[in-house]
Design a protein around this motif. Structure first.
Motif, PDB file in Angstrom:
ATOM      1  N   ILE B 224     -44.155 -17.017 -16.482  1.00 36.88           N
ATOM      2  CA  ILE B 224     -44.116 -17.248 -17.921  1.00 36.88           C
ATOM      3  C   ILE B 224     -43.838 -15.912 -18.609  1.00 36.88           C
ATOM      4  O   ILE B 224     -44.547 -14.918 -18.401  1.00 36.88           O
ATOM      5  CB  ILE B 224     -45.435 -17.880 -18.411  1.00 36.88           C
ATOM      6  N   VAL B 225     -42.763 -15.915 -19.393  1.00 36.75           N
ATOM      7  CA  VAL B 225     -42.360 -14.654 -20.022  1.00 36.75           C
ATOM      8  C   VAL B 225     -42.679 -14.648 -21.509  1.00 36.75           C
ATOM      9  O   VAL B 225     -42.623 -13.607 -22.158  1.00 36.75           O
ATOM     10  CB  VAL B 225     -40.856 -14.375 -19.814  1.00 36.75           C
ATOM     11  N   LYS B 226     -42.993 -15.805 -22.043  1.00 39.09           N
ATOM     12  CA  LYS B 226     -43.319 -15.854 -23.464  1.00 39.09           C
ATOM     13  C   LYS B 226     -44.149 -17.101 -23.734  1.00 39.09           C
ATOM     14  O   LYS B 226     -43.882 -18.165 -23.186  1.00 39.09           O
ATOM     15  CB  LYS B 226     -42.019 -15.928 -24.273  1.00 39.09           C
ATOM     16  N   SER B 227     -45.180 -16.949 -24.566  1.00 40.48           N
ATOM     17  CA  SER B 227     -45.978 -18.106 -24.961  1.00 40.48           C
ATOM     18  C   SER B 227     -46.135 -18.085 -26.468  1.00 40.48           C
ATOM     19  O   SER B 227     -46.128 -17.027 -27.089  1.00 40.48           O
ATOM     20  CB  SER B 227     -47.367 -18.065 -24.323  1.00 40.48           C
ATOM     21  N   GLY B 228     -46.264 -19.280 -27.033  1.00 43.03           N
ATOM     22  CA  GLY B 228     -46.430 -19.318 -28.478  1.00 43.03           C
ATOM     23  C   GLY B 228     -46.829 -20.694 -28.947  1.00 43.03           C
ATOM     24  O   GLY B 228     -47.051 -21.600 -28.136  1.00 43.03           O
ATOM     25  N   PRO B 229     -46.923 -20.883 -30.244  1.00 41.03           N
ATOM     26  CA  PRO B 229     -47.259 -22.192 -30.800  1.00 41.03           C
ATOM     27  C   PRO B 229     -46.044 -23.113 -30.726  1.00 41.03           C
ATOM     28  O   PRO B 229     -44.986 -22.708 -30.248  1.00 41.03           O
ATOM     29  CB  PRO B 229     -47.626 -21.884 -32.244  1.00 41.03           C
ATOM     30  N   LYS B 230     -46.179 -24.336 -31.232  1.00 40.28           N
ATOM     31  CA  LYS B 230     -45.117 -25.343 -31.095  1.00 40.28           C
ATOM     32  C   LYS B 230     -43.781 -24.883 -31.675  1.00 40.28           C
ATOM     33  O   LYS B 230     -42.720 -25.308 -31.231  1.00 40.28           O
ATOM     34  CB  LYS B 230     -45.552 -26.665 -31.717  1.00 40.28           C
ATOM     35  N   GLU B 231     -43.835 -23.956 -32.659  1.00 39.22           N
ATOM     36  CA  GLU B 231     -42.589 -23.487 -33.288  1.00 39.22           C
ATOM     37  C   GLU B 231     -41.666 -22.772 -32.302  1.00 39.22           C
ATOM     38  O   GLU B 231     -40.456 -22.707 -32.500  1.00 39.22           O
ATOM     39  CB  GLU B 231     -42.890 -22.558 -34.476  1.00 39.22           C
ATOM     40  N   GLU B 246     -32.236 -11.602 -22.861  1.00 36.45           N
ATOM     41  CA  GLU B 246     -31.870 -10.293 -23.426  1.00 36.45           C
ATOM     42  C   GLU B 246     -33.109  -9.462 -23.714  1.00 36.45           C
ATOM     43  O   GLU B 246     -33.175  -8.275 -23.392  1.00 36.45           O
ATOM     44  CB  GLU B 246     -31.058 -10.484 -24.721  1.00 36.45           C
ATOM     45  N   GLU B 247     -34.118 -10.126 -24.312  1.00 35.81           N
ATOM     46  CA  GLU B 247     -35.375  -9.439 -24.604  1.00 35.81           C
ATOM     47  C   GLU B 247     -35.956  -8.823 -23.341  1.00 35.81           C
ATOM     48  O   GLU B 247     -36.380  -7.675 -23.322  1.00 35.81           O
ATOM     49  CB  GLU B 247     -36.393 -10.446 -25.157  1.00 35.81           C
ATOM     50  N   LEU B 248     -35.926  -9.629 -22.260  1.00 36.09           N
ATOM     51  CA  LEU B 248     -36.485  -9.164 -20.994  1.00 36.09           C
ATOM     52  C   LEU B 248     -35.694  -7.989 -20.455  1.00 36.09           C
ATOM     53  O   LEU B 248     -36.260  -7.013 -19.968  1.00 36.09           O
ATOM     54  CB  LEU B 248     -36.482 -10.295 -19.967  1.00 36.09           C
ATOM     55  N   ALA B 249     -34.385  -8.081 -20.558  1.00 33.98           N
ATOM     56  CA  ALA B 249     -33.522  -7.019 -20.061  1.00 33.98           C
ATOM     57  C   ALA B 249     -33.810  -5.722 -20.822  1.00 33.98           C
ATOM     58  O   ALA B 249     -33.890  -4.642 -20.230  1.00 33.98           O
ATOM     59  CB  ALA B 249     -32.063  -7.429 -20.216  1.00 33.98           C
ATOM     60  N   ALA B 250     -34.048  -5.850 -22.140  1.00 28.07           N
ATOM     61  CA  ALA B 250     -34.316  -4.687 -22.975  1.00 28.07           C
ATOM     62  C   ALA B 250     -35.615  -4.010 -22.537  1.00 28.07           C
ATOM     63  O   ALA B 250     -35.690  -2.784 -22.440  1.00 28.07           O
ATOM     64  CB  ALA B 250     -34.407  -5.110 -24.444  1.00 28.07           C
ATOM     65  N   VAL B 251     -36.628  -4.833 -22.232  1.00 33.36           N
ATOM     66  CA  VAL B 251     -37.923  -4.284 -21.806  1.00 33.36           C
ATOM     67  C   VAL B 251     -37.778  -3.504 -20.500  1.00 33.36           C
ATOM     68  O   VAL B 251     -38.357  -2.446 -20.323  1.00 33.36           O
ATOM     69  CB  VAL B 251     -38.964  -5.420 -21.651  1.00 33.36           C
ATOM     70  N   LYS B 252     -36.974  -4.095 -19.625  1.00 33.05           N
ATOM     71  CA  LYS B 252     -36.783  -3.442 -18.328  1.00 33.05           C
ATOM     72  C   LYS B 252     -36.058  -2.119 -18.515  1.00 33.05           C
ATOM     73  O   LYS B 252     -36.247  -1.187 -17.784  1.00 33.05           O
ATOM     74  CB  LYS B 252     -35.973  -4.350 -17.394  1.00 33.05           C
TER      75      LYS B 252
END
Lengths: 438, 252
Positions: B224-231, B246-252
């Motif tokens: 799981i790379v991201k969790s959030g509310p129903k939105e 892309e977000e993940l690539a940026a973090v790496k």
């Protein structure tokens, strides 16, 4: 050369003596034509001998080994106090045979329509109805059928005259029993005349069969024009009993013949089911199911002769084989040159539950007409793992999931049985057999 | 109720689940979304107990017990239910007979007597109405000749009858037209309760239009790379999965 000839003539030594003794005693009062027929049949059997694996028709079937013993064929009517199982459905007309002889307490329903005969060969066939017997008794079959033709003592005699529709099924029960090594040779004659209809259930069981018993039976089946016969057979003896069953059926035009052969427990079973279409527009359904385990052996040989045009034959044989059990399905379809518009279908499906179980299936199509539809197919597989997972994922134990899947596999055959009570009875037997296997 | 910690698992030597964590409490609805190949079906199969997968490390606790130690059938008997992505057709086994066997084996496991015939019929009738399943379908062989929609509806019907505690829906929305989707979602909504939890595994957001999740998780490359509310589901629907990558690539 000499050795081969001698081998061929080799029949179990004591059988000649048994036959002579039967001729002098049991058969002594029979009409001359019948005694002559018996002698001729025995002569053919003596020449051909018990089939060996060199015979194409017995390639996978070692029938000789079960004859390697001193069987007596001269046994008489016997036994008192055997508990007769209740009929499968109330109202069934019951005929009970013990080691091939009609049992004296056999309960015959009195409610038969006039002129219908549900009786036995020794009394009715050789008595009042000897002309019917003489007319229909054939000399068909291989060496083992000839052996039956020589040695038969009794059996079911069923005669349904024209236009009579029998509402209640006739239930023939064979009981194999005793502490002698026996060769029982029941002979049946079923004559369903024009526009007549009947249902016959034949089941074999054994009660205290302490020594090995071979039942080498022969049924002559004749269905007249527009006649209908359903013939259900259940082979469910104990391990001490072998069944060799020969059925020869001839069908006149517009007739129907449906048969189910269910084999559940014998040591050795060989079924020769032969059908000949002798009129146009007839239809047959040959269905079979065997559920076997241990060292049990079931061999179904069918032979359908399409001699006339516009006939249809359907065959479905299914097997469930566990442990070291062996099954054979050999289906021969012969289509004569002028048997145009023949439809002949054949299917054999099997599940092997163990690496040591074996199935041999072989279609044999011999087609001389050019406008026919014939097909055959065979499958052999295991229990579907995805289905098993699905059922277990709903809470079923592995065992009950397996049982449910195997019963479902058998269901194609069971659902062709048109007698509800019989179907329910068989479902229970099959469930038991499958549970026992695991 | 369900606690998955640092799960690593795969098949045929290939790691597919790579450090997966999830906490589900009673009554919660969790949606797990992810692109193809992210490990969604592997996860549902592992939860149901499919034997082809190897668990290399991590743990799954269900009601405090080690789920991975339990047989397939015991998981079901303890209340785990997987609505299959591809329900299996089983010719010759009637839905009704199968469900009765399932109910009675679950009852036997709990030390209860078999269900009375009339109670069973009542239950079947009631649940059929709940998910608008035609009577004839219940009497037919399991899924045999069913349309895609009928198969999915049959899964929810079984779920309604067996009344599980943890319901895992594996791509239940795939292959459904909009009417079938609504019926299936309504069925699920009627089964929601304070005690019953749902893990809804899906590629698309559209099922979540009808079943409102408490949490949305994005599964990517086995975790799981991201969790959030129903939105979060709506955002995924609008933007696709690429922005996550892309977000993940940026973090790496």
């Amino acid at each position: 050369m000499l050795a081969t000839l001698e081998n061929k003539k080799k029949i179990p030594a004591q059988l000649q003596g048994e036959f002579n003794s039967l001729l002098e005693n049991t058969f002594a009062s029979e009409p001359a034509w019948l005694k002559e027929k018996r002698k001729e049949a025995f002569e053919v059997f003596s020449t051909e001998g018990v089939p060996t694996r060199k015979d194409e028709n017995y390639k996978y079937t070692d029938v000789k080994k079960i004859f390697d013993s001193k069987y007596t064929a001269t046994h008489n009517k016997l036994h008192k106090g055997i508990a007769i199982p209740p009929p499968i459905a109330e109202g069934n007309i019951q005929l009970v045979f013990i080691n091939g002889w009609l049992y004296k307490d056999s309960t015959l329903s009195a409610k038969l329509p006039k002129e219908v005969v549900v009786g036995n060969m020794a009394t009715d066939g050789l008595g009042k109805y000897s002309e019917v017997l003489k007319k229909h008794l054939s000399s068909s079959g291989d060496a083992l059928s000839q052996l039956n033709a020589a040695l038969w003592t009794d059996g079911a005699f069923i005669y349904v005259p024209a236009k009579i529709i029998l509402e209640n099924p006739i239930e023939i029960i064979h009981i194999a029993t005793g502490n002698n090594e026996l060769l029982a040779s029941p002979k049946h004659l079923f004559v369903i005349e024009n526009n007549a209809e009947a249902q016959i259930i034949e089941r074999s069981i054994s009660v205290e069969a302490e020594k090995y018993i071979i039942v080498n039976s022969f049924a002559e089946v004749v269905v007249g024009e527009n006649g209908k016969l359903q013939y259900y057979r259940i082979q469910n003896d104990c391990k001490n009993v072998s069944q060799i069953s020969n059925i020869y059926t001839t069908l006149d035009k517009n007739s129907h013949f449906d048969t189910n052969t269910i084999s559940l427990g014998n040591d050795f079973v060989r079924n020769n089911l032969n059908i000949a279409f002798e009129g146009e527009n007839s239809e047959i359904h040959l269905n079979g199911l065997f559920v076997v385990s241990g060292n049990e052996f079931v061999d179904n040989h069918t032979a359908v002769q399409h001699n006339k045009p516009h006939c249809q034959s359907n065959q479905l044989y299914k097997g469930v084989l566990d442990e070291k059990a062996t099954g054979i399905f050999n289906g021969k379809i012969f289509v004569a040159r002028d048997a145009q518009k023949t439809n002949a279908y054949q299917s054999s499906k099997n599940i092997l539950l163990s690496d040591d179980a074996t199935i041999n299936t072989k279609p044999e199509l011999e087609i001389y007409a050019d406008d026919v539809k014939c097909s055959h197919g065979t499958t052999t597989g295991q229990i579907n793992e995805d289905s098993l997972f699905y059922l277990r994922a709903r809470g079923l134990s592995e065992e009950s999931a397996r049982r449910l899947l195997l019963v479902a596999f058998a269901n194609d055959v069971l659902e062709t049985i048109k007698i509800d009570a019989l179907r329910a009875y068989l479902e229970e037997l099959i469930n038991k057999k499958i549970s026992h296997n695991r | 109720m369900l606690s998955i910690k640092n799960l690593h698992a795969g098949i045929d030597g290939k790691e597919i689940i790579k450090g997966f964590n999830l906490e589900v409490k009673a009554g919660e609805v969790h949606a797990i979304m992810g692109p193809n190949g992210s490990g969604k079906s592997t996860l549902s199969n592992i939860l149901a107990g499919k034997e082809d997968y190897e668990i290399t490390s991590g743990e799954i606790k269900y009601k405090g017990k080690d789920l991975l130690e339990m047989s397939i059938e015991d998981r079901a008997r303890e209340g785990v239910f997987l609505a299959f992505q591809y329900p299996i057709e089983i010719p010759g086994v009637s839905n009704i007979n199968f469900l009765k066997t399932a109910i009675n084996e679950i009852r036997a496991y709990k030390g209860q007597t078999p269900i009375e015939a009339k109670d069973f019929l009542k239950l079947i009738k009631e649940k059929q109405a709940l998910i608008e399943l035609q009577g004839t379908l219940a009497n037919r062989s399991v899924n045999e000749g069913f349309s895609g929609g009928e198969k999915k509806r049959n899964e929810i019907f079984q779920m309604a009858v067996l009344e599980p505690i943890l319901c895992i829906l594996d791509e239940t929305d795939s292959g459904l037209d909009i009417d079938a989707l609504r019926v299936v979602a309504n069925g699920v909504n009627k089964l929601r309760s304070k005690e019953r939890s749902f893990v809804i595994i899906t590629h698309y957001q559209r099922l979540l239009d009808y079943i409102t999740p408490d949490f949305v998780h994005v599964l990517y490359d086995g975790k799981i790379v991201k969790s959030g509310p129903k939105e979060l589901a709506l955002e995924l629907e609008k933007k696709g999965y690429d922005w996550i990558k892309e977000e993940l690539a940026a973090v790496k």
